[in-house]
Scaffold this motif. Sequence first.
Motif, mmCIF file in Angstrom:
data_model
loop_
_atom_site.group_PDB
_atom_site.id
_atom_site.type_symbol
_atom_site.label_atom_id
_atom_site.label_comp_id
_atom_site.label_asym_id
_atom_site.label_seq_id
_atom_site.Cartn_x
_atom_site.Cartn_y
_atom_site.Cartn_z
ATOM 1 N N GLY A 1 0.798 -1.215 0.000
ATOM 2 C CA GLY A 1 0.000 0.000 0.000
ATOM 3 C C GLY A 1 0.831 1.266 0.000
ATOM 4 O O GLY A 1 0.312 2.350 0.253
ATOM 5 N N THR A 2 2.124 1.153 -0.306
ATOM 6 C CA THR A 2 2.998 2.325 -0.340
ATOM 7 C C THR A 2 4.117 2.081 -1.343
ATOM 8 O O THR A 2 4.530 0.935 -1.563
ATOM 9 C CB THR A 2 3.596 2.622 1.053
ATOM 10 O OG1 THR A 2 4.446 3.763 0.976
ATOM 11 C CG2 THR A 2 4.406 1.448 1.568
ATOM 12 N N TRP A 3 4.588 3.166 -1.959
ATOM 13 C CA TRP A 3 5.699 3.049 -2.906
ATOM 14 C C TRP A 3 7.029 2.812 -2.197
ATOM 15 O O TRP A 3 7.932 2.199 -2.765
ATOM 16 C CB TRP A 3 5.815 4.321 -3.739
ATOM 17 C CG TRP A 3 4.672 4.542 -4.680
ATOM 18 C CD1 TRP A 3 3.620 5.395 -4.503
ATOM 19 C CD2 TRP A 3 4.448 3.895 -5.935
ATOM 20 N NE1 TRP A 3 2.757 5.329 -5.568
ATOM 21 C CE2 TRP A 3 3.239 4.417 -6.479
ATOM 22 C CE3 TRP A 3 5.150 2.933 -6.680
ATOM 23 C CZ2 TRP A 3 2.725 4.023 -7.698
ATOM 24 C CZ3 TRP A 3 4.636 2.531 -7.901
ATOM 25 C CH2 TRP A 3 3.440 3.070 -8.408
ATOM 26 N N TRP A 4 7.157 3.305 -0.972
ATOM 27 C CA TRP A 4 8.449 3.198 -0.274
ATOM 28 C C TRP A 4 8.221 3.097 1.213
ATOM 29 O O TRP A 4 7.319 3.717 1.778
ATOM 30 C CB TRP A 4 9.327 4.411 -0.575
ATOM 31 C CG TRP A 4 10.676 4.319 0.086
ATOM 32 C CD1 TRP A 4 11.067 4.886 1.270
ATOM 33 C CD2 TRP A 4 11.796 3.566 -0.376
ATOM 34 N NE1 TRP A 4 12.349 4.540 1.566
ATOM 35 C CE2 TRP A 4 12.836 3.742 0.580
ATOM 36 C CE3 TRP A 4 12.032 2.778 -1.505
ATOM 37 C CZ2 TRP A 4 14.087 3.144 0.425
ATOM 38 C CZ3 TRP A 4 13.274 2.183 -1.646
ATOM 39 C CH2 TRP A 4 14.284 2.375 -0.697
ATOM 40 N N GLU A 5 9.045 2.318 1.852
ATOM 41 C CA GLU A 5 9.037 2.189 3.302
ATOM 42 C C GLU A 5 10.490 2.075 3.744
ATOM 43 O O GLU A 5 11.289 1.413 3.092
ATOM 44 C CB GLU A 5 8.261 0.930 3.713
ATOM 45 C CG GLU A 5 8.150 0.717 5.208
ATOM 46 C CD GLU A 5 7.240 1.718 5.893
ATOM 47 O OE1 GLU A 5 7.460 2.004 7.084
ATOM 48 O OE2 GLU A 5 6.306 2.219 5.228
#
Length: 240
Positions: free
Chosen positions: A116-120
């Motif tokens: 659910g995110t492009w980057w973590e």
Amino acid sequence: MHALANPARFLRIARPATGWLLWPGLVLLAGGLFAGLAIAPPDYLQGDSARILYVHVPAAWLGMGGWTGLAAAALAQIVWRHPLGAIAGRAIAPAGAAFAFVCLATGSIWGRPTWGTWWEWDGRLTSMLILFFLYLGYIGLAAAERERGSEGRMAAIFALVGTVNLPIIHFSVQWWRTLHQGKSISFITGESSIAGEMLWPLALSALGFSLLFGAIVLMRMRAELADLKREARLRRSAAQ
């Protein structure tokens, strides 16, 4: 290794070896990607989004493997003063950086529908990003040393120091709580959590990418040796 210390002898082997690596690599890569995208079933949890693993996983392996090769070239340069050590390092670094970038880009694309995110700022992602920056640092340092006409020892030392990051990348999913999944394949035990019908296209893709990586490195080494030969010829002409 010492038998290849002579650039002329190395070129006699590298010229045909480039083709031996390039064409089989392209065939295996095309076959692996076709099988992964069109034949292998979708993942039971992630569906078709998991098909990006046929690029992402080999890119990750080669991003790390490239730095391992870089460190081996640096060791040969520092310890044995191998005349091709610095040239090999300068040839490997851009290819390794490219695969590290592809790993980060495909991981980001894969992470969007999965996490659910492009980057973590995950341990695996962050350490891989550091590896990419290490590549850029090596490329800049090696280019600066070559321009000054030095042997490139500082770049070689930088390559050896940078190997500290490799076990961090490998063990990051075990050392820290992480979004990134744990290892799916164990080369020690031979166990794999990837289904067989998905594993063989991945193996073809990884082998194809690896052969292509080797061909690129050889082509870059041959090009640099040609540049050095031309520069030496120009210096001799100027001195006459």
